[in-house]
Design a protein around this motif. Structure first.
Motif, PDB file in Angstrom:
ATOM      1  N   VAL A   1       0.834  -1.202   0.000  1.00  0.00           N
ATOM      2  CA  VAL A   1       0.000   0.000   0.000  1.00  0.00           C
ATOM      3  C   VAL A   1       0.868   1.251   0.000  1.00  0.00           C
TER       4      VAL A   1
ATOM      5  N   ASP B   1      -6.252   1.286  -3.861  1.00  0.00           N
ATOM      6  CA  ASP B   1      -7.661   1.641  -3.683  1.00  0.00           C
ATOM      7  C   ASP B   1      -8.519   1.146  -4.840  1.00  0.00           C
TER       8      ASP B   1
ATOM      9  N   TYR C   1      -4.021   3.682   2.489  1.00  0.00           N
ATOM     10  CA  TYR C   1      -5.187   2.976   1.972  1.00  0.00           C
ATOM     11  C   TYR C   1      -6.463   3.717   2.327  1.00  0.00           C
TER      12      TYR C   1
END
Length: 280
Positions: free
Chosen positions: A37, A225, A254
């Motif tokens: 992420v 995302d 995130y």
């Protein structure tokens, strides 16, 4: 689809997957997910790094031509195989078996997980999302084909027989020098692992000389995302630690959905009685 040569134009497709929009899931190690992420990239690894020592079965085979006239001796089938990297997902909607296989939770006296290093996080997406996520990478890094494929679970004998049939068929060992042949070789797996209901997202190298070193890991840029439909933490964690994990994930960047996994949530049933019953 005609058989596509490995050194041909880059291609991208799904194999043996009926519904591209069916949810698939993967349990990432916590640290790796946070890195994915934060750095917006996802790692695919060579099959030789997986636990099953019989992965990529053709790479374990020798071609024996001593009975031919003239004799050809022996040659390893691995020389016909393009390098490949993959990441494993699952059609299994979730099970205690998979959770315990890929996530370790051992609560200490403070009720924290004492084995954070091996703690897993469940991530969901779809094959369509995986293929879409690879589109930009595929356009820029066209040194590999991209295939998402459903694993076929077979007896050992059937796996070896398929390899024999391919090597003695129309294309000979060259079958494995096609995109479909190389993909198939990575989608034959023993029944022993059938509970995983695996889907593999694979990169297959297009041009790789025999004397060129092959990296064990390939990194693919992603938008977490967009790619990840949801993320769930191990349901055996205490609520306060789940909140800490959520904060870490948000701090990493995130912004998507975080689902609460109720698999280990206790329940109390209230039964509506329609008639009298004796006291205990």
């Amino acid at each position: 689809m005609d058989l596509l040569p490995i050194n041909g134009d880059p291609c991208r497709f799904a194999a043996r997957i009926v519904d591209l929009d069916q949810e698939v899931r993967r349990i990432f190690p916590l640290a790796r997910l946070l890195d994915a992420v934060k750095h917006r990239e996802m790692a695919l690894v060579r099959p030789r790094l997986w636990d099953d020592p019989r992965e990529d079965a053709p790479s374990l085979c020798m071609l024996d031509g001593r009975g031919l006239n003239p004799a050809k001796g022996q040659h390893q089938l691995a020389d016909f195989l393009a390098p490949a990297w993959a990441q494993c997902w699952s059609l299994n909607p979730g099970s205690d078996t998979l959770l315990r296989a890929y996530s370790r939770v051992r609560l200490d006296e403070t009720r924290r997980n004492a084995d954070r290093l091996n703690e897993g996080v469940t991530v969901t997406t779809t094959v369509r999302h995986l293929l879409s996520a690879s589109e930009a990478w595929h356009a820029e890094g066209a040194d590999a084909h991209i295939v998402a494929g459903g694993v076929e679970y077979l007896d050992d004998k059937e796996i070896w027989q398929r390899i024999v049939n391919a090597c003695n068929g129309q294309h000979g060992p060259g079958f494995f020098q096609t995109v479909q042949g190389r993909a198939d070789s990575l989608l034959w797996k023993r029944h022993y692992f059938a509970h995983e209901q695996e889907v593999r997202f694979m990169l297959i190298g297009r041009e790789w000389s025999q004397d060129q070193s092959v990296p064990d890991v390939r990194l693919m840029p992603i938008d977490p995302d967009m790619l990840f439909r949801s993320i769930s933490f191990d349901p055996r964690l205490q609520p306060f630690e789940t909140k800490e994990r959520e904060a870490e994930l948000r701090d990493a960047g995130y912004k998507g959905e975080i689902r609460s996994d109720q698999s280990y949530q206790g329940m109390l049933g209230l039964l509506e009685m329609k008639k009298e019953w004796p006291d205990p």
